[in-house]
Design an enzyme around this catalytic site. Structure first.
Site, short mmCIF file in Angstrom:
data_model
loop_
_atom_site.label_atom_id
_atom_site.label_comp_id
_atom_site.label_asym_id
_atom_site.label_seq_id
_atom_site.Cartn_x
_atom_site.Cartn_y
_atom_site.Cartn_z
N MET A 94 26.83 54.06 39.12
CA MET A 94 26.47 52.68 38.53
C MET A 94 25.35 52.98 37.44
O MET A 94 24.51 52.41 37.02
CB MET A 94 25.85 52.04 39.60
CG MET A 94 26.69 51.65 40.66
SD MET A 94 28.17 50.90 40.25
CE MET A 94 27.81 49.28 40.01
N ASN A 111 37.33 56.45 36.21
CA ASN A 111 36.42 55.72 37.09
C ASN A 111 37.24 54.64 37.61
O ASN A 111 38.31 54.02 37.39
CB ASN A 111 35.53 54.91 35.97
CG ASN A 111 34.68 54.00 36.60
OD1 ASN A 111 33.81 54.34 37.46
ND2 ASN A 111 34.41 52.66 35.80
N HIS A 113 36.94 50.58 38.83
CA HIS A 113 36.01 49.48 38.49
C HIS A 113 36.64 48.07 39.04
O HIS A 113 37.89 48.14 39.01
CB HIS A 113 35.99 49.29 36.83
CG HIS A 113 35.33 48.25 36.71
ND1 HIS A 113 33.84 48.46 36.57
CD2 HIS A 113 35.76 46.98 36.17
CE1 HIS A 113 33.24 46.88 36.33
NE2 HIS A 113 34.51 46.23 35.72
N SER A 140 40.55 48.58 38.79
CA SER A 140 41.45 49.43 37.70
C SER A 140 40.83 50.79 37.90
O SER A 140 39.55 50.99 38.18
CB SER A 140 41.12 48.83 36.37
OG SER A 140 41.31 47.53 36.10
N ASP A 149 33.44 50.87 30.43
CA ASP A 149 34.76 50.29 31.22
C ASP A 149 35.86 50.02 30.07
O ASP A 149 36.63 49.05 30.46
CB ASP A 149 34.18 48.95 32.05
CG ASP A 149 33.04 49.36 33.14
OD1 ASP A 149 33.33 50.48 33.56
OD2 ASP A 149 32.23 48.28 33.53
C1 GAR Z 1 33.24 50.00 44.24
O1 GAR Z 1 33.73 48.76 44.32
C2 GAR Z 1 33.72 50.49 42.68
O2 GAR Z 1 34.83 49.78 42.40
C3 GAR Z 1 32.40 50.13 42.11
O3 GAR Z 1 31.35 50.06 43.00
C4 GAR Z 1 31.85 50.30 44.26
C5 GAR Z 1 31.51 51.62 45.16
O4 GAR Z 1 31.56 51.43 46.44
N1 GAR Z 1 32.11 50.52 40.91
C6 GAR Z 1 31.71 49.91 39.80
O5 GAR Z 1 31.27 48.88 39.75
C7 GAR Z 1 31.65 50.66 38.60
N2 GAR Z 1 31.36 49.91 37.44
P1 GAR Z 1 31.78 52.77 47.18
O6 GAR Z 1 30.27 53.43 46.99
O7 GAR Z 1 31.84 52.18 48.47
O8 GAR Z 1 32.87 53.46 46.93
#
Ligand code: GAR
Length: 222
Positions: A94, A111, A113, A140, A149
């Site tokens: 993040m 990545n 997203h 995505s 992004d």
């Molecule tokens: C996921 O939903 C991912 O798509 C998002 O963070 C979450 C992580 O979950 N990523 C973003 O928002 C990146 N911009 P996780 O730690 O359980 O994998």
């Protein structure tokens, strides 16, 4: 002789369920990669514990220990270079990354997203999809470039927004599709079937994609 497996690094800031999905796919024999390191900017990230449980080396870099973002990012990529990784997966990492620091990794860094990019870059994607009254939402996987992004989208998973969905329900339902999408894309990379064609196109098996691949019944289709 079997071909060497792709060496993959993962960066994650949070609970690590996408990392876990990658590890499960590897362990099931459907994802021919080795995870060489998992890094985080958060010492308490669940992803770090998941990595340790899977005997994957880990490191944490605390942004507070650096004078600025750029110094942090250059140290981050120094660590990733040292790991011997060939490909980098951002799985819930993040942070915005300095464009110059990431430049050597363009084309081998992806990545996941939680939106149907180019819709809803940045944060609070589920809330924004609900507030907009969208009929569908999605996730995505894209190549990472200097634009947040904004890199070319490789593949997407789509879900219908149900009446009464709240942000948490929508996020949770989408997550199960992220867990299929990310390993499926990484598999294509491990099989050397995907390329980033500069500046912003994706090729599958040498053929340019006009639209992102779509996840259907667990498989990616053109
Ligand atoms: C996921 O939903 C991912 O798509 C998002 O963070 C979450 C992580 O979950 N990523 C973003 O928002 C990146 N911009 P996780 O730690 O359980 O994998």
């Amino acid at each position: 002789m079997t071909a060497p497996r792709l060496r993959v690094a993962v960066l994650a800031s949070g609970r690590g369920s996408n990392l876990q999905a990658l590890i499960v796919a590897r362990d099931a024999g459907v994802l021919p990669v080795d995870f060489v390191v998992v890094g985080s900017d958060k010492p308490n990230a669940g992803a770090l514990q998941l990595a340790k449980d899977a005997c994957i080396p880990t490191f944490t870099l605390n942004p507070k220990d650096f004078a600025n973002r750029r110094d942090f990012d250059f140290e981050l990529f120094r660590r990733l270079d040292a790991s011997g990784a060939q490909v980098l997966v951002l799985a819930g990492f993040m942070r915005i990354i300095d464009g110059e620091a990431l430049a050597p990794w363009v084309g081998r860094m992806i990545n996941v997203h939680p939106s149907l990019l180019p819709k809803y870059r940045g944060l609070h994607t589920h809330r924004r999809a609900l507030e907009a009254g969208d009929a569908e939402h999605g996730a995505s996987v894209h190549y990472v470039t200097a634009e947040l992004d904004g890199g070319p989208v490789i593949a997407q998973a789509r879900i219908a927004i149900q009446p009464g969905d709240d942000e948490g329900q929508l996020a949770q339902r989408l997550l199960t599709f992220e867990h299929q999408l990310l390993p499926a894309v990484l598999k294509l990379i491990a099989e050397q079937r995907l390329d980033l064609i500069a500046p912003n196109r994706v090729a599958l098996d040498g053929k340019l994609l006009d639209t992102p691949l779509q996840l259907r019944h667990g498989a990616l289709v053109d």
